[in-house]
Write a protein that holds these residues in place. Sequence first.
Motif, PDB file in Angstrom:
ATOM      1  N   GLU A   1       2.398   1.755  -3.409  1.00 13.74           N
ATOM      2  CA  GLU A   1       1.392   2.253  -4.349  1.00 13.74           C
ATOM      3  C   GLU A   1       1.140   3.740  -4.141  1.00 13.74           C
ATOM      4  O   GLU A   1       1.038   4.513  -5.104  1.00 13.74           O
ATOM      5  N   ALA A   2       1.057   4.152  -2.864  1.00 15.11           N
ATOM      6  CA  ALA A   2       0.834   5.563  -2.565  1.00 15.11           C
ATOM      7  C   ALA A   2       2.014   6.408  -3.024  1.00 15.11           C
ATOM      8  O   ALA A   2       1.841   7.497  -3.600  1.00 15.11           O
TER       9      ALA A   2
ATOM     10  N   GLY B   1       4.067   5.651  -5.424  1.00 11.20           N
ATOM     11  CA  GLY B   1       4.061   5.657  -6.882  1.00 11.20           C
ATOM     12  C   GLY B   1       3.081   6.674  -7.439  1.00 11.20           C
ATOM     13  O   GLY B   1       3.373   7.387  -8.405  1.00 11.20           O
ATOM     14  N   THR B   2       1.905   6.755  -6.829  1.00 10.05           N
ATOM     15  CA  THR B   2       0.910   7.737  -7.258  1.00 10.05           C
ATOM     16  C   THR B   2       1.418   9.153  -7.051  1.00 10.05           C
ATOM     17  O   THR B   2       1.286  10.026  -7.924  1.00 10.05           O
ATOM     18  N   ALA B   3       2.017   9.384  -5.878  1.00 12.38           N
ATOM     19  CA  ALA B   3       2.549  10.719  -5.596  1.00 12.38           C
ATOM     20  C   ALA B   3       3.656  11.075  -6.581  1.00 12.38           C
ATOM     21  O   ALA B   3       3.744  12.221  -7.066  1.00 12.38           O
TER      22      ALA B   3
ATOM     23  N   SER C   1       0.829  -1.207   0.000  1.00 11.73           N
ATOM     24  CA  SER C   1       0.000   0.000   0.000  1.00 11.73           C
ATOM     25  C   SER C   1       0.860   1.252   0.000  1.00 11.73           C
ATOM     26  O   SER C   1       0.565   2.237  -0.695  1.00 11.73           O
TER      27      SER C   1
ATOM     28  N   LEU D   1      -5.721  15.053 -13.435  1.00 13.75           N
ATOM     29  CA  LEU D   1      -6.650  15.042 -12.305  1.00 13.75           C
ATOM     30  C   LEU D   1      -8.043  15.366 -12.766  1.00 13.75           C
ATOM     31  O   LEU D   1      -9.044  14.771 -12.296  1.00 13.75           O
TER      32      LEU D   1
ATOM     33  N   LEU E   1       3.961   9.965  -9.649  1.00 13.00           N
ATOM     34  CA  LEU E   1       3.360  10.205 -10.952  1.00 13.00           C
ATOM     35  C   LEU E   1       2.787  11.612 -11.042  1.00 13.00           C
ATOM     36  O   LEU E   1       2.936  12.310 -12.048  1.00 13.00           O
ATOM     37  N   LEU E   2       2.109  12.029  -9.969  1.00 10.64           N
ATOM     38  CA  LEU E   2       1.543  13.375  -9.947  1.00 10.64           C
ATOM     39  C   LEU E   2       2.645  14.425 -10.003  1.00 10.64           C
ATOM     40  O   LEU E   2       2.530  15.439 -10.704  1.00 10.64           O
TER      41      LEU E   2
ATOM     42  N   GLU F   1      -7.778  10.761 -14.126  1.00  8.50           N
ATOM     43  CA  GLU F   1      -6.661   9.842 -14.256  1.00  8.50           C
ATOM     44  C   GLU F   1      -5.743   9.942 -13.055  1.00  8.50           C
ATOM     45  O   GLU F   1      -4.784   9.249 -12.956  1.00  8.50           O
TER      46      GLU F   1
END
Length: 313
Positions: free
Chosen positions: A289-290, A292-294, A286, A309, A296-297, A313
């Motif tokens: 994943e968090a 990775g999302t941060a 988890s 956003l 990417l943004l 996406e």
Amino acid sequence: VMWVRAQWRPRPIRPDPRAAAQRREAVVLATRARPAAVVARVRNLLESDHPRDRLTVVVAVDGDPAPAAAALAPFGDAVTTVAADAPGGKACALNAGVRAAGADVLVFADTAQRFDARTIPELVAAIEDPDFGAISGTLVLPSDASPLRAYWALERFLRRQEMLVHASIGVTGAVYALRTAQWAPLPPGTILDDGYVPLRLGLEGWRGGVVPAARAWDSRSFDAGAEVTRKTRTQTGVLQLLQLLPALRTRANPVRGAFYLHKLARLTSPMWMLLLLGAATAQLASLMEALGTAGLLAAGGGGGGRQMLARGE
């Protein structure tokens, strides 16, 4: 839990050193070690502060007793050497040693440790408390056994809390004492004499105690392979106790709850470790994943990131 319970009306040991000094003691040393090691151990035991004329050592040899008897001859009447009963093993050696003891109080020892001069007097003074059937000392591990020192510190603490509530679950086989009148022969093949003896006495209404000042210094270094073997033997012995003493499972056992939690629950340790590992893996996934999302943004930056956003996406 045991510490909280021990704060309410604790019941410590009431030692009586004066009465203890008048007792005849026999140290029972069950061994299969080489004669030189046995001689060194016997010499250490006889250096006790207990009156020398009231202290003897019985060496019960699991094997041929002749070499040990020859090596111990200079000690004269202070030492008796006997052979273990058939079919052999530590339990049978202890049975033979106790029969030859002829003393008021029995102190049990192993070859690998060394006692302080005050160890035997401390044990014998504590066993004068009429509520107690077995009294254990403290096993002190060497500094290079660091993986085990924390475990033993917790084990000693837990046994003391159990004693203050009612009775410690077990004793340390390398350093414990009981009155000769309360001894009963061990069943041949008993793996844990230091579990069988105090639990049998507990079923008869006696308490088991711990004396921190009665120290046995262990010289063995930590060895992972040997420790796995030792722990496997110990846990097998715990299961054997349920077969040898079936009343442990009933209300006749005054420490049934503590016995199940202290001795049997540890058999479930691998399951809890796997659950903990699974939970930690899920949390790590988890977190990754968090992150990775941060990332990417952050990589999207400015308008591109805002457009992603906005599109969901």
